[in-house]
Scaffold this motif. Structure first.
Motif, PDB file in Angstrom:
ATOM      1  N   LEU A  35      20.327  15.012  28.870  1.00 49.24           N
ATOM      2  CA  LEU A  35      19.510  15.856  29.584  1.00 49.24           C
ATOM      3  C   LEU A  35      19.070  15.542  30.319  1.00 49.24           C
ATOM      4  N   TYR A  36      18.496  13.852  30.242  1.00 50.00           N
ATOM      5  CA  TYR A  36      18.340  12.653  31.348  1.00 50.00           C
ATOM      6  C   TYR A  36      19.072  12.734  32.251  1.00 50.00           C
ATOM      7  N   ALA A  37      20.350  12.121  31.638  1.00 47.55           N
ATOM      8  CA  ALA A  37      20.502  11.597  32.823  1.00 47.55           C
ATOM      9  C   ALA A  37      21.558  12.635  32.984  1.00 47.55           C
ATOM     10  N   LEU A  38      21.424  13.774  33.148  1.00 47.32           N
ATOM     11  CA  LEU A  38      22.268  15.061  34.134  1.00 47.32           C
ATOM     12  C   LEU A  38      20.928  15.091  34.595  1.00 47.32           C
ATOM     13  N   LEU A  39      19.411  15.654  34.718  1.00 52.38           N
ATOM     14  CA  LEU A  39      18.761  15.770  35.900  1.00 52.38           C
ATOM     15  C   LEU A  39      18.643  14.321  36.928  1.00 52.38           C
ATOM     16  N   GLY A  40      19.114  13.373  36.283  1.00 50.14           N
ATOM     17  CA  GLY A  40      19.146  11.393  37.673  1.00 50.14           C
ATOM     18  C   GLY A  40      20.216  11.654  38.180  1.00 50.14           C
ATOM     19  N   GLN A  41      21.653  12.496  37.859  1.00 45.50           N
ATOM     20  CA  GLN A  41      22.074  12.722  38.912  1.00 45.50           C
ATOM     21  C   GLN A  41      21.600  13.680  39.536  1.00 45.50           C
ATOM     22  N   ILE A  42      21.544  14.785  39.373  1.00 47.45           N
ATOM     23  CA  ILE A  42      21.283  16.292  39.937  1.00 47.45           C
ATOM     24  C   ILE A  42      20.745  15.877  41.149  1.00 47.45           C
ATOM     25  N   GLU A  43      19.624  14.574  40.753  1.00 47.84           N
ATOM     26  CA  GLU A  43      18.297  14.491  41.973  1.00 47.84           C
ATOM     27  C   GLU A  43      19.040  13.395  43.032  1.00 47.84           C
ATOM     28  N   GLN A  44      20.444  12.679  42.394  1.00 47.61           N
ATOM     29  CA  GLN A  44      20.595  11.496  43.380  1.00 47.61           C
ATOM     30  C   GLN A  44      22.002  12.083  44.332  1.00 47.61           C
ATOM     31  N   HIS A  45      22.511  13.730  43.631  1.00 46.45           N
ATOM     32  CA  HIS A  45      24.246  13.986  44.108  1.00 46.45           C
ATOM     33  C   HIS A  45      24.368  14.934  44.503  1.00 46.45           C
ATOM     34  N   LEU A  64      29.168  13.377  31.212  1.00 45.96           N
ATOM     35  CA  LEU A  64      27.707  13.283  30.019  1.00 45.96           C
ATOM     36  C   LEU A  64      27.783  11.803  28.701  1.00 45.96           C
ATOM     37  N   PRO A  65      27.051  10.954  28.939  1.00 41.79           N
ATOM     38  CA  PRO A  65      26.972  10.216  27.703  1.00 41.79           C
ATOM     39  C   PRO A  65      27.445  10.424  26.706  1.00 41.79           C
ATOM     40  N   ASN A  66      26.147  11.583  25.644  1.00 40.88           N
ATOM     41  CA  ASN A  66      26.837  11.658  24.085  1.00 40.88           C
ATOM     42  C   ASN A  66      27.431  13.234  23.766  1.00 40.88           C
ATOM     43  N   SER A  67      27.209  14.274  24.863  1.00 40.28           N
ATOM     44  CA  SER A  67      28.158  15.003  24.521  1.00 40.28           C
ATOM     45  C   SER A  67      29.641  15.651  25.325  1.00 40.28           C
ATOM     46  N   GLY A  68      29.814  14.463  26.232  1.00 40.92           N
ATOM     47  CA  GLY A  68      31.313  13.866  26.525  1.00 40.92           C
ATOM     48  C   GLY A  68      32.026  15.190  27.714  1.00 40.92           C
ATOM     49  N   LEU A  69      30.615  15.734  28.048  1.00 40.67           N
ATOM     50  CA  LEU A  69      30.829  17.502  28.734  1.00 40.67           C
ATOM     51  C   LEU A  69      30.592  17.055  30.621  1.00 40.67           C
ATOM     52  N   GLU A  70      31.343  17.939  30.982  1.00 42.52           N
ATOM     53  CA  GLU A  70      32.206  16.707  32.832  1.00 42.52           C
ATOM     54  C   GLU A  70      31.654  17.583  33.355  1.00 42.52           C
ATOM     55  N   ILE A  71      30.917  16.810  34.409  1.00 39.77           N
ATOM     56  CA  ILE A  71      29.618  18.294  35.283  1.00 39.77           C
ATOM     57  C   ILE A  71      29.967  17.447  36.595  1.00 39.77           C
ATOM     58  N   GLY A  72      30.341  18.740  37.038  1.00 43.50           N
ATOM     59  CA  GLY A  72      30.440  19.339  38.801  1.00 43.50           C
ATOM     60  C   GLY A  72      29.547  19.785  39.427  1.00 43.50           C
ATOM     61  N   PHE A  73      29.066  19.824  40.067  1.00 48.73           N
ATOM     62  CA  PHE A  73      27.873  20.385  41.478  1.00 48.73           C
ATOM     63  C   PHE A  73      28.877  20.338  42.961  1.00 48.73           C
ATOM     64  N   SER A  74      28.373  20.944  43.380  1.00 54.00           N
ATOM     65  CA  SER A  74      27.924  20.565  45.360  1.00 54.00           C
ATOM     66  C   SER A  74      27.851  19.065  45.978  1.00 54.00           C
ATOM     67  N   SER A  75      27.783  18.604  46.803  1.00 50.31           N
ATOM     68  CA  SER A  75      27.729  17.855  46.990  1.00 50.31           C
ATOM     69  C   SER A  75      27.551  17.625  48.923  1.00 50.31           C
TER      70      SER A  75
END
Length: 516
Positions: A46-56, A445-456
């Motif tokens: 979740l920490y990694a996810l929020l960081g990526q969202i905030e940046q991209h 994501l590092p632990n779950s291996g989930l591949e995340i995508g969103f609009s940039s």
């Protein structure tokens, strides 16, 4: 026995390719899924996810304070709720809900194993009711064809629960709701129901008589753990197995055969197009489209269309209305900008057919006039504005065009729906598109291996109104969850009132579902 030169070359080629496949087995990294996550794994992801969202994320940057508050709140709830070992699929569902708070139609979560118990029937909406169908799409009980309750709760409660996993505006799409309505145990947990190996459904007929039916849930076969990890003691693949894998690899690489032009009646033909990049390279399908455009009515199925090639829009622009207005604004199709990042070059939007404003070669006063309605942007978060101009195609003919659209009509298909909506000779039929114009940013994501995508990136119309996330309403609403009865669809088009450019913002008509 002698061998010809061709047979020797073919044999050597097969051996080399088989060797390459074998080497690939050793070169590929171990990307096995983690089937269960600890509380610490979830917090780190979740920490990694929020960081990526905030940046991209482009949608995040539209309103950072509000989005930060919403995302942080949801992430905190997830971390507090899942303190024990959690299945990867359950975490993936929670991540999908978290992403949807930004109303980004391009958000997606993939690369997880879904072990949730599925609803052992198929649902099909008919007006305000839902049919309960078996695996052969026949009513479970012909005398009681409609379903009203699942596990004692009204079906509307299940629909509302499923909408939490859908981005705007796909929440209202019956087609997009159906896959999530099938995830019975997932929705049971959301609704606070216990998990059972069976489901109780309530059926109803036209006389409002009801019947309750109990159905067993299908048992999902567990995945072999050895298939998820590297087995160093496994036997080496034989030459026959390698050639089979080579054949499968070849099938995956080669483009799929294009859909042919099909006749509906003496005056109507239809053509389905899914991949716009493949269409741009396929001269045969382009010729099929040209032949179809000669008919009084052409129906083009764009329900699954994706890709950013502008070729199809250029060809369909022959159906546009003639205009004598030569003002610069008439040349502009829309504007866009992308989320600033050290990873993105200044040609990031070129594959989406956008170019810098300077490429218009307009004077400074004319550029100011074109961009005067665009919203102010935070230059630390967004790139400068980019522009897309309309195809330089003259209208011709008097034939009509019908386009089938759905929330799965994405990327360049969104532009096709948006542009043709205003043309008097074109009717859009189906469900509202999702507004997914953007280029996407992807990460794992590092632990779950989930591949995340969103609009940039974000897209705007020529007047500075945000198009991303809004979608285009069809002229005739028609749920796209079953096979189309094509002659019935032709009747809908012929009975539709004449369109004019002024009807662009009018409400769509609703059509009865003409599925068999």
């Amino acid at each position: 026995m002698s061998f010809s030169y061709r047979s020797i070359v073919t044999l050597l080629t097969a051996i080399i390719l088989a060797s390459l496949i074998k080497l690939a087995f050793f070169a590929l990294p171990d990307e096995t899924l983690n089937p269960e996550l600890s509380a610490q794994d979830i917090r780190q992801d979740l920490y990694a996810l929020l960081g990526q969202i905030e940046q991209h994320s482009a949608f995040y940057a539209l309103n950072p304070p509000k989005n930060t508050e919403q995302l942080t709140h949801m992430a905190t709830l997830i971390a507090e709720q899942y303190q024990d070992i959690t299945p990867n699929g359950r975490f993936a569902a929670e991540v999908a809900k978290l992403l949807n708070t930004m109303k980004d139609p391009g958000s997606q979560v993939s690369n997880f194993e879904d072990k949730s118990g599925d609803l052992p029937l198929n649902l099909r909406p008919i007006n305000e009711q839902w049919l309960a169908l078996d695996a052969k799409n026949s009513p479970i009980n012909p005398d009681f064809p409609f379903i009203t309750h699942i596990d004692g709760l009204p079906l509307s409660k299940w629909v509302t629960a499923s909408q939490a996993y859908l981005p705007e505006p796909a929440k209202e799409s019956q087609e997009m709701q159906l896959p999530w309505l099938k995830k019975l145990n997932l929705l049971r947990e959301d609704l606070g129901l216990s998990l059972k190996p069976y489901v109780l459904i309530t059926l109803i007929n036209d006389e409002l008589q009801t019947q309750q039916v109990t159905l067993a849930l299908p048992q999902k076969s567990p995945r072999n753990h050895a298939a998820m990890t590297t087995n160093t003691e496994a036997s080496e693949p034989t030459a026959s197995e390698l050639l089979t894998q080579l054949s499968q690899l070849k099938s995956a690489i080669l483009p799929k055969t294009a859909y042919p032009l099909e006749t509906i009646n003496n005056t109507t033909v239809r053509l389905r197009i899914d991949d716009l990049y493949a269409f741009e390279r396929d001269k045969t399908q382009q010729q099929a489209l040209i032949e179809g455009m000669k008919q009084p009515l052409l129906v083009v199925d764009l329900r699954e269309t994706h890709g950013f090639s502008p070729k199809l829009l250029s060809m369909l622009s022959r159906y546009q209305d003639a205009s004598s207005d030569s003002r610069p604004l008439r040349q502009i199709m829309g504007f866009a900008h992308y989320r600033r990042s050290p990873e993105f070059r200044n040609d990031y939007l070129q594959p989406l057919n956008f170019k810098p404003l300077a490429a218009l070669d307009f004077s400074l006063p004319k550029l100011k006039m074109l961009t005067r309605h665009l919203p102010d942007i935070d230059e630390n978060k967004f790139s400068p504005w980019y522009v897309r101009t309309k195809p330089d195609v003259a209208p011709e003919g008097s034939n009509r065009l019908a386009l089938l659209v759905s929330p799965r009509c994405r990327q360049e298909c969104e532009w096709i729906a948006y542009r043709t909506k205003a043309w008097s000779r074109v009717n859009l039929i189906g469900e509202k598109t999702s507004g997914d114009f953007a280029r996407q940013y992807h990460f794992t994501l590092p632990n779950s291996g989930l591949e995340i995508g969103f609009s940039s990136s974000l897209t705007y119309d020529a007047k500075g109104q945000l198009l991303s996330g809004n979608g285009t309403e069809p002229d005739i609403l028609l749920p796209q969850n079953s096979d189309i009865e094509w002659q019935g669809l032709v009747s809908l088009v012929k009975s539709a009132p004449p369109k004019s450019v002024s009807s662009f913002r009018s409400q769509p008509r609703f059509a009865q579902n003409h599925s068999p």
